[in-house]
Every structure is written in structure tokens, then in C-alpha cells.
Enzyme design. Structure first.
Site, PDB file in Angstrom:
ATOM      1  N   TYR A  55     -57.281 -46.035   0.818  1.00 41.07           N
ATOM      2  CA  TYR A  55     -58.312 -45.815   1.843  1.00 41.07           C
ATOM      3  C   TYR A  55     -57.908 -46.591   3.091  1.00 41.07           C
ATOM      4  O   TYR A  55     -58.050 -47.807   3.154  1.00 41.07           O
ATOM      5  CB  TYR A  55     -59.699 -46.253   1.365  1.00 41.07           C
ATOM      6  CG  TYR A  55     -60.307 -45.386   0.268  1.00 41.07           C
ATOM      7  CD1 TYR A  55     -59.825 -44.107  -0.010  1.00 41.07           C
ATOM      8  CD2 TYR A  55     -61.382 -45.847  -0.495  1.00 41.07           C
ATOM      9  CE1 TYR A  55     -60.379 -43.327  -1.016  1.00 41.07           C
ATOM     10  CE2 TYR A  55     -61.949 -45.064  -1.494  1.00 41.07           C
ATOM     11  CZ  TYR A  55     -61.440 -43.812  -1.750  1.00 41.07           C
ATOM     12  OH  TYR A  55     -61.995 -43.043  -2.744  1.00 41.07           O
ATOM     13  N   SER A 201     -69.294 -38.685  -4.849  1.00 37.55           N
ATOM     14  CA  SER A 201     -69.894 -37.738  -3.896  1.00 37.55           C
ATOM     15  C   SER A 201     -71.187 -37.108  -4.438  1.00 37.55           C
ATOM     16  O   SER A 201     -71.338 -35.875  -4.409  1.00 37.55           O
ATOM     17  CB  SER A 201     -68.893 -36.647  -3.496  1.00 37.55           C
ATOM     18  OG  SER A 201     -67.797 -37.200  -2.819  1.00 37.55           O
ATOM     19  N   ARG A 205     -70.939 -35.379  -0.088  1.00 41.56           N
ATOM     20  CA  ARG A 205     -70.394 -35.917   1.173  1.00 41.56           C
ATOM     21  C   ARG A 205     -71.430 -35.856   2.299  1.00 41.56           C
ATOM     22  O   ARG A 205     -71.112 -35.580   3.443  1.00 41.56           O
ATOM     23  CB  ARG A 205     -69.112 -35.164   1.554  1.00 41.56           C
ATOM     24  CG  ARG A 205     -68.085 -35.254   0.461  1.00 41.56           C
ATOM     25  CD  ARG A 205     -66.880 -34.397   0.698  1.00 41.56           C
ATOM     26  NE  ARG A 205     -66.072 -34.303  -0.511  1.00 41.56           N
ATOM     27  CZ  ARG A 205     -65.147 -35.165  -0.875  1.00 41.56           C
ATOM     28  NH1 ARG A 205     -64.886 -36.197  -0.128  1.00 41.56           N
ATOM     29  NH2 ARG A 205     -64.478 -35.004  -1.994  1.00 41.56           N
ATOM     30  N   SER A 209     -78.108 -34.634   1.895  1.00 41.30           N
ATOM     31  CA  SER A 209     -79.128 -35.466   2.552  1.00 41.30           C
ATOM     32  C   SER A 209     -80.000 -34.616   3.472  1.00 41.30           C
ATOM     33  O   SER A 209     -81.086 -35.017   3.857  1.00 41.30           O
ATOM     34  CB  SER A 209     -78.468 -36.565   3.392  1.00 41.30           C
ATOM     35  OG  SER A 209     -77.874 -35.997   4.552  1.00 41.30           O
TER      36      SER A 209
HETATM   37  N1  LIG Z   1     -62.006 -40.219  -7.060  1.00 43.34           N
HETATM   38  C1  LIG Z   1     -61.996 -39.453  -6.000  1.00 43.34           C
HETATM   39  O1  LIG Z   1     -61.199 -38.519  -5.874  1.00 43.34           O
HETATM   40  C2  LIG Z   1     -62.991 -39.696  -4.907  1.00 43.34           C
HETATM   41  C3  LIG Z   1     -63.147 -38.753  -3.874  1.00 43.34           C
HETATM   42  C4  LIG Z   1     -64.101 -38.992  -2.902  1.00 43.34           C
HETATM   43  C5  LIG Z   1     -64.867 -40.148  -2.951  1.00 43.34           C
HETATM   44  N2  LIG Z   1     -64.671 -41.063  -3.949  1.00 43.34           N
HETATM   45  C6  LIG Z   1     -65.471 -42.304  -4.016  1.00 43.34           C
HETATM   46  O2  LIG Z   1     -66.823 -41.949  -4.173  1.00 43.34           O
HETATM   47  C7  LIG Z   1     -67.609 -42.568  -3.170  1.00 43.34           C
HETATM   48  C8  LIG Z   1     -68.767 -41.678  -2.834  1.00 43.34           C
HETATM   49  O3  LIG Z   1     -68.327 -40.450  -2.311  1.00 43.34           O
HETATM   50  P1  LIG Z   1     -68.817 -40.014  -0.888  1.00 43.34           P
HETATM   51  O4  LIG Z   1     -68.655 -41.161   0.043  1.00 43.34           O
HETATM   52  O5  LIG Z   1     -68.229 -38.712  -0.594  1.00 43.34           O
HETATM   53  O6  LIG Z   1     -70.396 -39.924  -1.239  1.00 43.34           O
HETATM   54  P2  LIG Z   1     -71.659 -39.176  -0.814  1.00 43.34           P
HETATM   55  O7  LIG Z   1     -72.705 -40.168  -1.091  1.00 43.34           O
HETATM   56  O8  LIG Z   1     -71.750 -37.846  -1.474  1.00 43.34           O
HETATM   57  O9  LIG Z   1     -71.547 -38.917   0.762  1.00 43.34           O
HETATM   58  C9  LIG Z   1     -71.388 -39.908   1.709  1.00 43.34           C
HETATM   59  C10 LIG Z   1     -71.898 -39.377   3.028  1.00 43.34           C
HETATM   60  O10 LIG Z   1     -73.323 -39.257   2.958  1.00 43.34           O
HETATM   61  C11 LIG Z   1     -73.950 -40.034   3.959  1.00 43.34           C
HETATM   62  N3  LIG Z   1     -75.131 -40.659   3.357  1.00 43.34           N
HETATM   63  C12 LIG Z   1     -75.170 -41.561   2.353  1.00 43.34           C
HETATM   64  N4  LIG Z   1     -76.434 -41.887   2.050  1.00 43.34           N
HETATM   65  C13 LIG Z   1     -77.224 -41.161   2.875  1.00 43.34           C
HETATM   66  C14 LIG Z   1     -78.627 -41.089   3.041  1.00 43.34           C
HETATM   67  N5  LIG Z   1     -79.466 -41.761   2.265  1.00 43.34           N
HETATM   68  N6  LIG Z   1     -79.108 -40.245   4.008  1.00 43.34           N
HETATM   69  C15 LIG Z   1     -78.262 -39.539   4.785  1.00 43.34           C
HETATM   70  N7  LIG Z   1     -76.918 -39.569   4.663  1.00 43.34           N
HETATM   71  C16 LIG Z   1     -76.402 -40.396   3.715  1.00 43.34           C
HETATM   72  C17 LIG Z   1     -72.916 -41.064   4.383  1.00 43.34           C
HETATM   73  O11 LIG Z   1     -73.178 -41.427   5.712  1.00 43.34           O
HETATM   74  P3  LIG Z   1     -72.570 -42.733   6.390  1.00 43.34           P
HETATM   75  O12 LIG Z   1     -71.070 -42.634   6.197  1.00 43.34           O
HETATM   76  O13 LIG Z   1     -72.974 -42.578   7.802  1.00 43.34           O
HETATM   77  O14 LIG Z   1     -73.151 -43.931   5.762  1.00 43.34           O
HETATM   78  C18 LIG Z   1     -71.620 -40.280   4.203  1.00 43.34           C
HETATM   79  O15 LIG Z   1     -71.376 -39.476   5.333  1.00 43.34           O
HETATM   80  C19 LIG Z   1     -66.626 -42.787  -2.010  1.00 43.34           C
HETATM   81  O16 LIG Z   1     -67.107 -43.763  -1.123  1.00 43.34           O
HETATM   82  C20 LIG Z   1     -65.379 -43.175  -2.761  1.00 43.34           C
HETATM   83  O17 LIG Z   1     -65.436 -44.538  -3.109  1.00 43.34           O
HETATM   84  C21 LIG Z   1     -63.765 -40.830  -4.918  1.00 43.34           C
END
Ligand SMILES: NC(=O)c1ccc[n+]([C@@H]2O[C@H](COP(=O)([O-])OP(=O)(O)OC[C@H]3O[C@@H](n4cnc5c(N)ncnc54)[C@H](OP(=O)(O)O)[C@@H]3O)[C@@H](O)[C@H]2O)c1
Length: 324
Positions: A55, A201, A205, A209
Site C-alpha cells: 500500500y 470491502s 468500496r 454507503s
Molecule cells: N485482500 C485484498 O485483496 C484487499 C482488497 C481491498 C481492500 N483490502 C483491505 O480491506 C480494507 C477495506 O476495504 P475497503 O477500504 O475497500 O472498504 P470499504 O469499507 O468497502 O470502502 C471504503 C470506502 O468507503 C468509505 N466509507 C467508509 N465508511 C463510510 C461511512 N460510514 N460512510 C460513508 N462512506 C464510508 C471510505 O471513505 P474514506 O476513504 O473517505 O474514509 C472509502 O472510500 C482495506 O482498507 C484494505 O485493508 C484488502
């Protein structure tokens, strides 16, 4: 709320924090706010922090290293490795034992710690037998540098081979209302093997929301993702509008409903919504108070049955490295 991760695994927070978005994945971020967000997670007793060495080439680990200073024991560090960046692009997979041994040393340095709680192979390298990759992680466990081993986005065949080499504590995989692929084969397999799920996610992503209104507003990586493009976007938005109506009835936000749905899929599942803001973090953690009845789950299922989302979850190039 704590849950056991995998059979005889550690007790950790059922809702952790995904830190990827703090390093450029979803638009600009502010380092101070990111660090404060991680600190707030620990203050609220949510210990599971998810990162990866790739990252922003270690930037994300460095943020975590700063945030956990003096409170390492309060955090459960989940680190992924095995994907590489280069000036030609990102996404090459490397499961060579030498690479893993090298990568872990850099992660420890950036995280300012001498052990990683859960070390996960981000993608399975089709050119290296998974037993060899897992074997390298097993050496790290024997050395005390790593406590538990995880896989991510692995096929059922690789999961079985890996589990026959060393105990696998968790599978990190996308699981949300509109990404339910794991229900067919992967979930029954990990349950049989006593492997926990780290659902990433959970808000798709950010789409679930309900805050995204049109594809033109998306200026970050999501603009390359088929579900966020053109007609797919609007078809998916219609589903989110229906989820919003249900959320109003449940007196919670759509994000909370989406997270509560993931947690309701089994005691062996934890989830890691991602955010770089304290406001969203607190909202997301409060999802554990949302209790969904069988009737709620049926209503949600009627809106978002298996396979309903329009568009694939990654661009074509990245779909090719999944499920190996
Ligand atoms: N293993 C893998 O291949 C893989 C792939 C992708 C992700 N991951 C991991 O999984 C974690 C979670 O995935 P993700 O980040 O895609 O998660 P997600 O929670 O599905 O989406 C994150 C997005 O949602 C927004 N958000 C979060 N909470 C919110 C709320 N209460 N209201 C409105 N918008 C909200 C965030 O905004 P802001 O950014 O503005 O806060 C961000 O843009 C990542 O951080 C990473 O550590 C792993």
C-alpha cells in the site's frame, strides 16, 4: 464485540479497520487524520488493523507504526505481502520464499515492531507451489516473527494445499452485499477446515454507503472499476437506494446495515471496513449494535441476491490474479 478468528485462533474485534484508503486508494488523505483514526480505533478497543507492504510502497505501514507507538500490545496487526509495484505498474504477484523473507524484514521496520500478528499472502503466485510460499511463512512463525498465517483471494484448491502445510488462521476475501461469490464454494471449504474469514470491502468500496451519486464524481482508483462505470453504476445505485429505505426502517445508516449484514453471515467472520476518518470509523464500529432479524435478512436478500451487482469487482487485468 470480539470473535475468534479461525478454529483455536485469536480473539479479536469483529469489526476492524482497513487502512488501505489512508495511502491513496480512495482519493487524497491527511496523515494526521489517518493516524488519529487508527488511534481512535485502538481507544475504542477495535484492535484489528489491516495493511499491506504494497500500500503505497510501505507508506501505510509507516502510518500504523506511528499510530501504535507505545501501544503495540493494543493492536492486532494484519499485514499482507506478495504483490509488487514497479514503475511499469502494480499487481505482479510474488510468492517466492526469498521474497517473503525479505519483505517481512521491511514490514517489521516500517511498523516499528518485532512481530506481525497475522501475515497474509495477498495473492497466490501461480509460478510457485503454494506449499513453498506457506512454508516460508511457517518458518517465520517458528522464529516468532509471525503469529498466524493468512491467505487472500485464494482458490479452494490452494486453500486446501496451504492448510495441509501449516495451520491457516484466516482467509481475507471480498464479501459484501453485492460480492457474495464466496458463498458457493469458498465459505463451505474454510468452514470445514476451521479457517476464519476476514471480509474486506464490506461497503463495496464506499458504494453501499449511498454517498456516491454519479460516476463522474469518482476521481480515484474506483473510476477503473467496472461496477463504478456508466450504466453499471446506475443499475447498482438502484439497489443501494432500496438498501437505504431498509436502513431508514432499521434506524441505522446504509453503511451500518451493510456491515451488520456481513457480521450476520456467521460467527467465524470478521470484517474490516476501510476509512481514513474518525467520523466514519465511529459510525462503522457502531454497526455491531444493529441486530438483523431473519425477516430483515430475507428482505435484504430479496434486494441483493447472489450475483446481482452489475459489472465485475475488479478491472479485467486484476480479475486474472484472483482465485489461483
Ligand atoms: N485482500 C485484498 O485483496 C484487499 C482488497 C481491498 C481492500 N483490502 C483491505 O480491506 C480494507 C477495506 O476495504 P475497503 O477500504 O475497500 O472498504 P470499504 O469499507 O468497502 O470502502 C471504503 C470506502 O468507503 C468509505 N466509507 C467508509 N465508511 C463510510 C461511512 N460510514 N460512510 C460513508 N462512506 C464510508 C471510505 O471513505 P474514506 O476513504 O473517505 O474514509 C472509502 O472510500 C482495506 O482498507 C484494505 O485493508 C484488502
Amino acid at each position: 464485540m470480539k470473535r475468534e478468528l479461525g478454529k483455536n485462533g485469536p480473539m479479536i474485534s469483529a469489526i476492524g479497520l482497513g487502512c488501505m484508503g489512508m495511502s491513496g486508494a480512495y482519493g487524497q488523505s491527511d496523515e494526521k487524520e489517518s493516524i488519529a483514526t487508527i488511534e481512535r480505533a485502538l481507544e475504542l478497543g477495535h484492535d484489528f488493523l489491516d495493511t499491506a507492504d504494497f500500500y503505497l510502497s510501505g507508506h501505510n505501514e509507516m502510518l500504523i507504526g506511528q499510530a501504535i507507538k507505545g501501544k503495540r500490545d493494543k493492536a492486532f496487526l494484519s499485514v499482507k505481502t506478495g504483490m509488487m509495484a514497479s514503475p511499469m505498474g502494480y499487481g505482479a504477484v510474488n510468492g517466492h520464499p526469498d521474497y517473503i523473507r525479505h519483505a517481512v524484514m521491511h514490514s517489521l521496520q516500517r511498523l516499528k515492531t518485532d512481530y506481525i500478528d497475522l501475515y497474509t499472502i495477498a495473492r497466490i503466485d501461480p509460478n510457485v507451489p503454494v506449499e513453498e510460499t506457506v512454508g516460508a511463512l511457517a518458518e517465520l512463525v517458528a522464529k516468532g516473527v509471525v503469529k498466524y498465517i493468512g491467505l487472500s483471494e485464494a482458490s479452494v484448491q490452494s486453500i486446501r494445499k496451504a492448510a495441509s502445510t501449516h495451520a491457516i488462521t484466516a482467509l481475507q476475501i471480498e464479501y459484501s452485499l453485492w460480492t457474495r461469490d464466496i458463498e458457493a464454494e469458498v465459505l463451505p471449504t474454510v468452514r470445514e477446515l476451521g479457517i476464519g474469514i476476514v471480509a474486506y470491502s464490506p461497503l463495496s468500496r464506499g458504494f453501499l454507503s449511498g454517498e456516491l451519486k454519479k460516476p463522474e464524481d469518482i476521481k480515484d482508483n474506483r473510476a477503473h472499476m467496472p461496477r463504478f462505470q456508466g450504466d453499471n453504476f446506475y443499475r447498482n445505485l438502484e439497489l443501494v437506494e432500496k438498501i437505504k429505505t431498509l436502513a431508514v426502517q432499521k434506524k441505522c445508516s446504509p453503511s451500518q446495515l451493510a456491515i451488520a449484514w456481513v457480521l450476520a453471515q456467521g460467527e467465524d467472520i470478521i470484517t474490516i471496513p476501510g476509512t481514513k476518518r474518525i467520523k466514519y470509523l465511529e459510525e462503522n464500529f457502531a454497526s455491531e449494535k444493529v441486530k438483523l432479524t431473519q425477516e430483515d435478512l430475507q428482505s435484504i436478500n430479496a434486494i441483493m441476491p447472489f450475483g446481482i451487482a452489475s459489472g465485475t469487482r475488479y478491472p479485467e487485468k486484476f480479475m486474472g490474479i484472483l482465485n489461483k
